[in-house]
Design an enzyme around this catalytic site. Structure first.
Site: not given
Ligand SMILES: Cc1cc2nc3c(=O)[nH]c(=O)nc-3n(C[C@H](O)[C@H](O)[C@H](O)COP(=O)(O)OP(=O)(O)OC[C@H]3O[C@@H](n4cnc5c(N)ncnc54)[C@H](O)[C@@H]3O)c2cc1C
Length: 400
Positions: A133-135, A250, A385, A387
């Site tokens: 439970g991070y995101s 991770e 991600s 990026e």
């Molecule tokens: C299938 C799946 C399973 C997951 N499972 C888990 C889980 O079990 N537990 C959990 O806690 N989370 C989970 N996640 C969440 C995952 O860790 C986040 O989706 C990820 O960290 C990206 O965050 P966000 O989705 O909020 O995108 P954002 O952070 O909003 O990013 C949106 C876009 O902007 C880009 N971006 C953001 N900041 C920057 C920067 N500083 N420079 C350049 N580009 C940038 C990103 O690369 C991305 O392309 C999961 C995600 C997916 C898709």
């Protein structure tokens, strides 16, 4: 002090010998039904993952990379890499990391004696399922923006907020949660790491269907959830340190070269099965290019694993492996659906929820390849991600 059962003998340090042992295990001890589902890229149910985990338990291979002191096998990073690569290449499921690779090491490194005794044995025995439970909405890449709160009330914390993209929490007994226990001027301060029982009143789950039509991820809501204070890991407000320690673990496992080896072999077999197709030579050339990239990535991973100190963060190596590994996975999946062409255009998630591939339309292996392609889009997002990983590499290697 907990006593962990000592495992009978060491696993071979010689890479070829250890690899052969892992292969032998997959061919003989991994249930054939599960292997067939993995090889067909079907959706795996909890029971499929558990069948794999329970086959690993008697060998101590669920947590081979844990120190012996905590019931592991004390594997070197190279042994861990070989196990993960070879088992995936042979058709074993993903070793779901939330308990064994994420929260387990946090607990044995930073947890209390009670937490070690309560939580480590069920992780080793695979009798409790964990979720991460991070995101949160608005706190993914920028994790320190998280807003879930945990306020101390007597012997409990009272948790309010929500998490998103929580993988397989629908099967979980426990979830580890980052929550804000105080407001500080630096956002990274005042975050705490809590272990929350999924059966607690006030925890609810809302499923999210991803574009493969399957149920991997969820939203989780916490409404006045009472969590005993003894479930706080380490210091109150010190959660960012533990959270970063976990994130380092991770990314180490993100190259997924074994999975790419399996997918590429599958694609090669498909192309070889239709040698008369006009574009067969073009696809053979494409496979050769992908194979070169895979060899280069494996060479990088092997070198990195040899120089890694298990007690130290993997640093920039982990980011490189995550970026190259996930992009390669996607490129292989894309080549496979290109090969399917119009035969993959009709896809129904029902077809990947069976024990054997069953597609009323198109070839039997089609739905699995399409599912792999669709779900694989997430590989460059989760685990930090790409990026963000590129930013880390640019800062560490190029000084940008
Ligand atoms: C299938 C799946 C399973 C997951 N499972 C888990 C889980 O079990 N537990 C959990 O806690 N989370 C989970 N996640 C969440 C995952 O860790 C986040 O989706 C990820 O960290 C990206 O965050 P966000 O989705 O909020 O995108 P954002 O952070 O909003 O990013 C949106 C876009 O902007 C880009 N971006 C953001 N900041 C920057 C920067 N500083 N420079 C350049 N580009 C940038 C990103 O690369 C991305 O392309 C999961 C995600 C997916 C898709």
């Amino acid at each position: 002090m907990i006593q962990f059962t000592a495992m009978p003998q060491e696993d071979p340090c010689d890479p070829a010998q250890f690899r052969a042992q892992v292969r032998h295990f997959c061919e003989h001890d991994l249930p054939a039904r599960v292997r067939a589902k993995v090889n067909a890229n079907l959706f795996l149910e909890k029971e499929d993952y558990l069948a794999f985990l329970h086959a690993l338990v008697p060998r101590g291979w669920v947590a081979g990379h844990w120190p012996r002191e905590w019931g592991g096998r004390g594997w070197t990073p190279l042994q861990r890499f070989i196990f993960e690569e070879e088992s995936a290449a042979c058709g074993a499921p993903w070793l779901i990391p939330f308990g064994v690779s994420y929260v387990g090491p946090v607990i044995y490194t930073f947890g209390s004696a009670w937490q070690k005794e309560r939580f480590l044995p069920p992780i080793l025995a695979s009798t409790e399922w964990w979720a991460q439970g991070y995101s949160e909405p608005g706190a993914g890449s920028d994790l320190a923006a998280l807003r879930t709160r945990a306020l101390r009330d007597g012997d409990d914390y009272v948790v309010n907020g929500s998490k998103i993209w929580t993988s397989y929490v629908q099967w979980a007994d426990w979830i580890f949660v980052l929550a804000r226990t105080s407001e500080e001027s630096r956002r990274q301060q005042g975050i705490s790491f809590l272990l929350v029982d999924m059966k607690s009143p006030g925890v609810t789950i809302r499923p999210i269907r991803t574009m493969d039509g399957c149920h991997h991820v969820n939203e989780v809501f916490f409404d006045d959830v009472r969590v005993p204070a003894r479930n706080l890991v380490g210091e109150e407000g010190g959660g960012w340190t533990y959270a970063k320690f976990l994130l380092n673990n991770e990314r180490v496992i993100a190259a997924e070269t074994g999975r790419s080896m399996r997918q590429l072999a599958h694609l090669q077999a498909l192309v070889d099965s239709e040698p008369a197709r006009a574009d067969a030579a073009e696809f053979r050339a494409r496979i050769a290019g992908l194979r070169l990239k895979l060899h280069a990535l494996r060479a990088y991973c092997l070198k990195a694993a040899r120089r890694m100190d298990p007690a130290q963060p993997a640093g920039v190596d982990a980011s490189v492996m995550k970026v190259r590994g996930s992009e390669l996975q996607q490129a292989i999946a894309e080549a496979a659906v290109d090969w399917l062409g119009a035969r993959g255009a009709v896809y129904d998630p029902e077809w990947v929820h069976a024990d054997m591939p069953c597609a009323p339309v198109g070839p039997a292996h089609g739905p699995g390849l399409v599912r792999e392609y669709l779900h694989g889009r997430a590989a460059t997002i989760y685990g930090g991600s790409n990026e963000i990983q590129r930013n880390i590499i640019a800062k560490a290697e190029l000084g940008l």
